[in-house]
Design a protein around this motif. Sequence first.
Motif, PDB file in Angstrom:
ATOM      1  N   SER A   1     -17.426  50.609  -6.552  1.00 44.86           N
ATOM      2  CA  SER A   1     -16.311  50.209  -7.091  1.00 44.86           C
ATOM      3  C   SER A   1     -15.393  49.622  -6.133  1.00 44.86           C
ATOM      4  N   ARG A   2     -15.233  50.521  -5.099  1.00 44.44           N
ATOM      5  CA  ARG A   2     -14.089  49.884  -3.990  1.00 44.44           C
ATOM      6  C   ARG A   2     -14.780  48.725  -3.253  1.00 44.44           C
ATOM      7  N   ILE A   3     -16.176  48.587  -3.253  1.00 47.10           N
ATOM      8  CA  ILE A   3     -16.500  47.430  -2.492  1.00 47.10           C
ATOM      9  C   ILE A   3     -16.487  46.275  -3.266  1.00 47.10           C
ATOM     10  N   ARG A   4     -16.937  46.320  -4.733  1.00 45.82           N
ATOM     11  CA  ARG A   4     -16.996  45.417  -5.613  1.00 45.82           C
ATOM     12  C   ARG A   4     -15.238  44.904  -5.733  1.00 45.82           C
ATOM     13  N   ALA A   5     -14.258  45.596  -5.980  1.00 42.75           N
ATOM     14  CA  ALA A   5     -12.904  45.326  -6.079  1.00 42.75           C
ATOM     15  C   ALA A   5     -12.450  44.358  -4.920  1.00 42.75           C
ATOM     16  N   HIS A   6     -12.871  44.948  -3.608  1.00 40.40           N
ATOM     17  CA  HIS A   6     -12.425  44.359  -2.172  1.00 40.40           C
ATOM     18  C   HIS A   6     -13.117  42.909  -2.185  1.00 40.40           C
ATOM     19  N   ARG A   7     -14.614  42.853  -2.385  1.00 37.68           N
ATOM     20  CA  ARG A   7     -15.022  41.605  -2.152  1.00 37.68           C
ATOM     21  C   ARG A   7     -16.130  41.335  -3.311  1.00 37.68           C
ATOM     22  N   PRO A   8     -15.610  40.774  -4.550  1.00 33.15           N
ATOM     23  CA  PRO A   8     -16.467  40.648  -5.585  1.00 33.15           C
ATOM     24  C   PRO A   8     -17.874  39.876  -5.486  1.00 33.15           C
ATOM     25  N   GLU A   9     -17.784  39.051  -4.499  1.00 34.78           N
ATOM     26  CA  GLU A   9     -19.039  37.982  -4.504  1.00 34.78           C
ATOM     27  C   GLU A   9     -20.015  38.695  -3.516  1.00 34.78           C
ATOM     28  N   LEU A  10     -19.711  39.829  -2.883  1.00 33.38           N
ATOM     29  CA  LEU A  10     -20.598  40.381  -2.024  1.00 33.38           C
ATOM     30  C   LEU A  10     -21.520  41.238  -2.828  1.00 33.38           C
ATOM     31  N   HIS A  11     -22.952  40.843  -2.649  1.00 30.98           N
ATOM     32  CA  HIS A  11     -24.056  41.694  -3.562  1.00 30.98           C
ATOM     33  C   HIS A  11     -24.091  43.142  -2.862  1.00 30.98           C
ATOM     34  N   ILE A  12     -24.228  44.075  -3.932  1.00 28.79           N
ATOM     35  CA  ILE A  12     -24.413  45.481  -3.592  1.00 28.79           C
ATOM     36  C   ILE A  12     -25.779  45.725  -3.948  1.00 28.79           C
ATOM     37  N   LYS A  13     -26.619  45.991  -2.739  1.00 33.71           N
ATOM     38  CA  LYS A  13     -28.197  46.466  -3.171  1.00 33.71           C
ATOM     39  C   LYS A  13     -28.015  47.935  -2.359  1.00 33.71           C
ATOM     40  N   ALA A  14     -28.295  48.728  -3.292  1.00 34.81           N
ATOM     41  CA  ALA A  14     -28.218  50.202  -2.663  1.00 34.81           C
ATOM     42  C   ALA A  14     -29.221  51.297  -3.275  1.00 34.81           C
ATOM     43  N   LEU A  15     -29.310  52.148  -2.449  1.00 36.43           N
ATOM     44  CA  LEU A  15     -30.096  53.507  -2.906  1.00 36.43           C
ATOM     45  C   LEU A  15     -31.566  53.331  -3.352  1.00 36.43           C
ATOM     46  N   THR A  16     -32.543  54.145  -2.939  1.00 32.67           N
ATOM     47  CA  THR A  16     -33.668  54.059  -3.416  1.00 32.67           C
ATOM     48  C   THR A  16     -33.922  55.197  -4.487  1.00 32.67           C
ATOM     49  N   PRO A  17     -34.911  55.158  -5.324  1.00 33.67           N
ATOM     50  CA  PRO A  17     -35.138  56.197  -6.382  1.00 33.67           C
ATOM     51  C   PRO A  17     -35.259  57.387  -5.663  1.00 33.67           C
ATOM     52  N   VAL A  18     -35.479  57.681  -4.485  1.00 32.69           N
ATOM     53  CA  VAL A  18     -35.369  58.955  -3.851  1.00 32.69           C
ATOM     54  C   VAL A  18     -34.126  59.340  -3.887  1.00 32.69           C
ATOM     55  N   GLU A  19     -33.161  58.684  -3.623  1.00 34.39           N
ATOM     56  CA  GLU A  19     -31.614  59.224  -3.573  1.00 34.39           C
ATOM     57  C   GLU A  19     -31.213  59.506  -4.984  1.00 34.39           C
ATOM     58  N   TYR A  20     -31.539  58.324  -5.912  1.00 34.40           N
ATOM     59  CA  TYR A  20     -31.238  58.702  -7.368  1.00 34.40           C
ATOM     60  C   TYR A  20     -31.710  59.767  -8.133  1.00 34.40           C
ATOM     61  N   HIS A  21     -32.919  59.945  -7.877  1.00 36.90           N
ATOM     62  CA  HIS A  21     -33.473  61.233  -8.446  1.00 36.90           C
ATOM     63  C   HIS A  21     -32.997  62.291  -7.988  1.00 36.90           C
ATOM     64  N   TYR A  22     -32.436  62.612  -6.845  1.00 30.18           N
ATOM     65  CA  TYR A  22     -31.689  63.691  -6.332  1.00 30.18           C
ATOM     66  C   TYR A  22     -30.268  63.780  -6.898  1.00 30.18           C
TER      67      TYR A  22
END
Length: 398
Positions: A142-163
């Motif tokens: 949320s902080r990244i999107r608010a600061h720079r909306p045009e910057l695409h956030i590609k983040a975390l693998t299913p290993v991290e999400y599963h945990y």
Amino acid sequence: MEAEGNLQLLLQNPDLSADLKHIAEKVLNSERITFDEGVILYEQGDLGYLGVLANYIREKRHGLKTYFNRNFHIEPTNLCVYDCKFCSYSRLLKQKSEGWEYTMDEMFNMVTKYDGEPVTEVHIVGGVLPQYDVPFYQELFSRIRAHRPELHIKALTPVEYHYIFKKAKIDYATGMRLMHEAGLQSIPGGGAEIFHPEVRDLISKDKCTGDQWLAIHEEWHKLGNRSNATMLYGHIEKFWHRVDHMERLRQLQDKTGGFQTFIPLKFRNQDNQMSHVPESTVVEDLRNYAVARIYLDNFDHIKAYWAMISRTTAQLSLNFGVDDIDGTLDDTTKIYSMAGAEEQHPGMSTKQLVELIKNVGRQPIERDTLYNVVTDFTNFEFPETEPKPQYYKLPVIN
């Protein structure tokens, strides 16, 4: 098209086996090859044969276009609760003195360091620790999107999400919806390794299974979002394990259409628990890219990480099905260099990357994360001196 002419010449070769000729004919006619034919490609297809087939498909889809993007990495931590045998990057908690753990503010400050730089994507992936939970990533995104909306956030693998979803006691569908609402825009392909439990249980037993990895991507795709996929090859797996892995990806892609890019990742044996396993040769690397391009007929793109396989091999790969060589990576990523990749301080200016692509007769196209064209550099003239961005330095692990 020269690539089609080469394929027609190949089909006239009287020494070509019946099986390989049949597969080549299917490629020419845009017919799907079977699981068994995928294994045949690995077992019988020589480098020249596979290159002709893969380049035909590559040029039919993309012509001479070769994609890259301008991105930077944030790796929250290299400490991890998991103990993957092939990993040279992460440090178990007992090795805490060799690691780093960034705070929310430190990660956000890394983003602001790029204010004014022409980057289009932030790629966030790292180790798994309890404090990096669902609320943490909701706030960070949320902080990244608010600061720079045009910057695409590609983040975390299913290993991290599963945990983190398991820790939060929420299902995958709920978890991915929360991440999407917080500002996540796509997910990378890491953590796939080899799906088959026969191999996965030996190299990364305690993290999410292959089925769980696929299920998380499926939930993300259901939200209308895109993701990537990888395969870690060249260690203890057999050829059929690779085909099994790609078959599972192909089936999910038939169902959702949410995958953009497939990225074969070369196993590197430096400073990990599988250092006794020899690495694959460059010839085998190129063969693997080619088979991936031939087998994954419903994936638009095949990517090679130049920082992992060397600039020269990346150039060669463009004749073996690859149409994307990632981005102008800077030295904020340690995942590959710590495993013994050729590029120990991976950084290339846009001009260098464009020249690397042009030098093998391809057309350099800067893309955004979703493959929209940002700049076509085919006829672009660079100024005499291209300013080099000042990148944020990560600690060096010896």
